[in-house]
Design a protein around this motif. Structure first.
Motif, short mmCIF file in Angstrom:
data_model
loop_
_atom_site.label_atom_id
_atom_site.label_comp_id
_atom_site.label_asym_id
_atom_site.label_seq_id
_atom_site.Cartn_x
_atom_site.Cartn_y
_atom_site.Cartn_z
N LYS A 164 18.83 33.36 66.52
CA LYS A 164 20.03 34.25 65.93
C LYS A 164 19.34 35.53 65.32
O LYS A 164 18.47 35.37 64.75
N CYS A 165 19.70 36.88 65.69
CA CYS A 165 19.18 37.99 65.30
C CYS A 165 20.03 38.75 64.25
O CYS A 165 21.41 38.58 64.52
N CYS A 166 19.80 39.48 63.19
CA CYS A 166 20.69 40.20 62.35
C CYS A 166 21.20 41.18 62.98
O CYS A 166 20.66 41.75 64.15
N SER A 167 22.50 41.61 62.99
CA SER A 167 23.36 42.48 63.69
C SER A 167 23.03 44.05 63.05
O SER A 167 23.35 44.90 63.83
N ARG A 168 22.13 44.08 61.93
CA ARG A 168 21.74 45.27 61.73
C ARG A 168 20.39 45.77 62.01
O ARG A 168 20.30 46.84 62.65
N CYS A 169 19.63 45.08 61.74
CA CYS A 169 18.10 45.29 61.91
C CYS A 169 17.44 44.64 63.06
O CYS A 169 16.40 44.87 63.45
N GLU A 187 16.14 41.47 63.14
CA GLU A 187 15.23 40.38 62.50
C GLU A 187 15.95 39.16 62.73
O GLU A 187 17.07 39.03 62.69
N THR A 188 15.02 38.18 62.87
CA THR A 188 15.44 37.03 63.26
C THR A 188 16.01 36.31 61.91
O THR A 188 15.51 36.64 60.88
N VAL A 189 17.16 35.62 62.08
CA VAL A 189 18.06 35.10 60.85
C VAL A 189 17.70 33.46 60.82
O VAL A 189 17.95 32.83 61.82
N GLU A 190 17.23 33.06 59.53
CA GLU A 190 17.45 31.50 59.56
C GLU A 190 18.84 31.11 59.59
O GLU A 190 19.72 31.44 59.08
N GLU A 191 19.01 30.06 60.69
CA GLU A 191 20.36 29.38 60.82
C GLU A 191 20.37 28.34 59.72
O GLU A 191 19.46 27.41 59.97
N LEU A 192 21.33 28.15 59.20
CA LEU A 192 21.64 27.12 58.28
C LEU A 192 22.76 26.40 58.92
O LEU A 192 23.82 26.92 59.26
N ASP A 203 25.59 25.16 57.33
CA ASP A 203 27.01 25.59 56.78
C ASP A 203 27.26 27.29 56.67
O ASP A 203 28.12 27.45 56.30
N CYS A 204 26.34 27.76 57.28
CA CYS A 204 26.46 29.36 57.31
C CYS A 204 26.70 29.87 58.50
O CYS A 204 26.14 29.65 59.57
N HIS A 205 27.55 30.85 58.74
CA HIS A 205 27.91 31.60 59.97
C HIS A 205 27.61 33.18 59.74
O HIS A 205 28.18 33.76 60.21
N HIS A 206 26.54 33.53 59.03
CA HIS A 206 26.61 34.92 58.64
C HIS A 206 25.78 35.61 59.80
O HIS A 206 24.96 34.96 60.61
N THR A 207 26.04 36.90 59.85
CA THR A 207 25.35 37.47 61.10
C THR A 207 24.02 38.73 60.73
O THR A 207 23.66 39.41 61.36
N GLU A 208 24.10 38.78 59.11
CA GLU A 208 23.03 39.71 58.93
C GLU A 208 22.25 38.90 58.25
O GLU A 208 22.44 37.88 57.57
N CYS A 209 20.81 39.60 57.94
CA CYS A 209 19.58 38.96 57.37
C CYS A 209 19.85 39.27 55.78
O CYS A 209 20.80 40.06 55.41
N TYR A 210 19.19 38.58 54.77
CA TYR A 210 19.29 38.85 53.39
C TYR A 210 18.91 39.93 52.90
O TYR A 210 19.44 40.45 52.08
N LYS A 211 17.94 40.66 53.75
CA LYS A 211 17.60 42.03 53.05
C LYS A 211 18.87 43.09 53.45
O LYS A 211 19.08 43.85 52.81
N CYS A 212 19.50 42.82 54.71
CA CYS A 212 20.51 43.73 54.91
C CYS A 212 21.74 43.77 54.23
O CYS A 212 22.46 44.63 53.97
N SER A 213 21.93 42.23 53.93
CA SER A 213 23.16 41.75 53.25
C SER A 213 23.15 42.13 51.67
O SER A 213 24.05 41.87 50.98
N GLU A 214 21.63 42.46 51.48
CA GLU A 214 21.49 42.64 50.00
C GLU A 214 21.91 41.42 48.84
O GLU A 214 22.32 41.31 48.04
N THR A 215 21.61 40.12 49.70
CA THR A 215 21.76 39.10 49.19
C THR A 215 20.59 38.23 48.55
O THR A 215 19.50 38.32 49.08
#
Length: 60
Positions: free
Chosen positions: A15-20, A22-27, A29-41
């Motif tokens: 799974k890749c970030c929709s903005r940058c 970059e590969t996103v760690e898949e969890l 219980d999560c269905h996020h589409t942005e990495c932690y850097k882009c979502s500022e989380t």
């Protein structure tokens, strides 16, 4: 013939970030589409492997 469910999930692309892109760690219980850097989380991982992968201070 049906393949095993484990083989099916292993063959899926990462799974890749929709903005940058970059590969996103898949969890489970999560269905996020942005990495932690882009979502500022702020993410506090439990795994030391994740820390070493994404923290440049540890990599050097």
């Amino acid at each position: 013939m049906l393949q095993s469910s484990m083989k099916f999930y292993e063959q899926l692309p990462a799974k890749c970030c929709s903005r940058c892109g970059e590969t996103v760690e898949e969890l489970a219980d999560c269905h996020h589409t942005e990495c932690y850097k882009c979502s500022e989380t702020v993410f506090y991982p439990l795994s030391p492997i994740f820390l070493s992968m994404y923290n440049s201070a540890i990599q050097e």
